[in-house]
Design an enzyme around this catalytic site. Structure first.
Site, PDB file in Angstrom:
ATOM      1  N   LEU A 296      32.256  61.335  23.952  1.00 33.98           N
ATOM      2  CA  LEU A 296      31.670  60.763  22.506  1.00 33.98           C
ATOM      3  C   LEU A 296      30.711  59.859  22.851  1.00 33.98           C
ATOM      4  O   LEU A 296      30.583  59.131  23.940  1.00 33.98           O
ATOM      5  CB  LEU A 296      32.848  60.301  21.829  1.00 33.98           C
ATOM      6  CG  LEU A 296      33.440  58.766  22.281  1.00 33.98           C
ATOM      7  CD1 LEU A 296      32.643  57.587  21.884  1.00 33.98           C
ATOM      8  CD2 LEU A 296      34.770  58.661  21.504  1.00 33.98           C
ATOM      9  N   HIS A 297      29.817  59.570  21.998  1.00 34.03           N
ATOM     10  CA  HIS A 297      28.541  58.721  22.181  1.00 34.03           C
ATOM     11  C   HIS A 297      27.831  58.582  20.721  1.00 34.03           C
ATOM     12  O   HIS A 297      27.984  59.406  19.906  1.00 34.03           O
ATOM     13  CB  HIS A 297      27.604  59.490  23.228  1.00 34.03           C
ATOM     14  CG  HIS A 297      27.252  60.727  22.707  1.00 34.03           C
ATOM     15  ND1 HIS A 297      27.743  61.935  23.031  1.00 34.03           N
ATOM     16  CD2 HIS A 297      26.054  61.467  22.288  1.00 34.03           C
ATOM     17  CE1 HIS A 297      27.451  63.145  22.612  1.00 34.03           C
ATOM     18  NE2 HIS A 297      26.243  62.892  22.082  1.00 34.03           N
TER      19      HIS A 297
END
Length: 171
Positions: free
Chosen positions: A123-124
């Site tokens: 995730l980012h």
């Protein structure tokens, strides 16, 4: 039709869409020695997360805040990582406002491939500055997006802000 050459995108197009934990591009960037930060476009390394320019930006100065932890589970993040993720996002907005004076921002995550995540396994947070008129006929009719500043020039403009005490005092 006008042709725009973007040879740097070939690595993205040819990459394996099923990136394993061992082959995660974000983990590889984070694991590189800090003296390689400019070539990986890393702007800042925090305790739990790092900030990097997006190699395939939607707009000039498109950044991402990425946890070091290889996970796609936002709900499962520990409190320290979740807090730093949001604090660094706020810091990016502050710096972008000072350096680029955008008219607005798109902030967000695409969790899961079906939601549009290009790298769904890690995730980012995206921070995309927006300006009046930055969407025009080119992406719609010409299916071409123009980025008016080269990535290394953007890096050179932004990197000093991440070491400037005026900007880092609250983060």
């Amino acid at each position: 039709m006008e042709t725009k050459f973007t040879p740097w995108r070939m690595n993205y197009i040819k990459r394996d869409p099923a990136i394993s934990e061992d082959g995660c591009v974000f983990c590889a960037i984070a694991d590189a020695p800090p003296d390689h930060d400019p070539e990986h476009l890393i702007l800042y390394r925090g305790r739990q997360c790092f900030i990097v320019l997006n190699l395939y930006p939607y707009n000039t100065a498109h950044m991402m805040v990425i946890p070091y932890l290889h996970t796609a589970d936002l709900a499962g993040l520990d409190a320290a990582t979740a807090q730093e993720l949001f604090d660094l996002t706020r810091w990016c907005v502050t710096i972008l406002q000072a350096e680029y004076q955008p008219h607005g921002f798109n902030l967000g995550m695409n969790l899961g491939r079906i939601a549009g995540a290009g790298i769904a396994e890690h995730l980012h947070m995206h921070i995309v500055p927006r300006w009046n008129g930055d969407t025009n006929f080119m992406p719609i009719v010409g299916t071409t997006k123009l980025i008016p500043e080269e990535l290394n020039a953007t890096y050179a403009r932004l990197r000093p802000h991440f070491t400037d005490k005026r900007f880092s005092a609250n983060f």
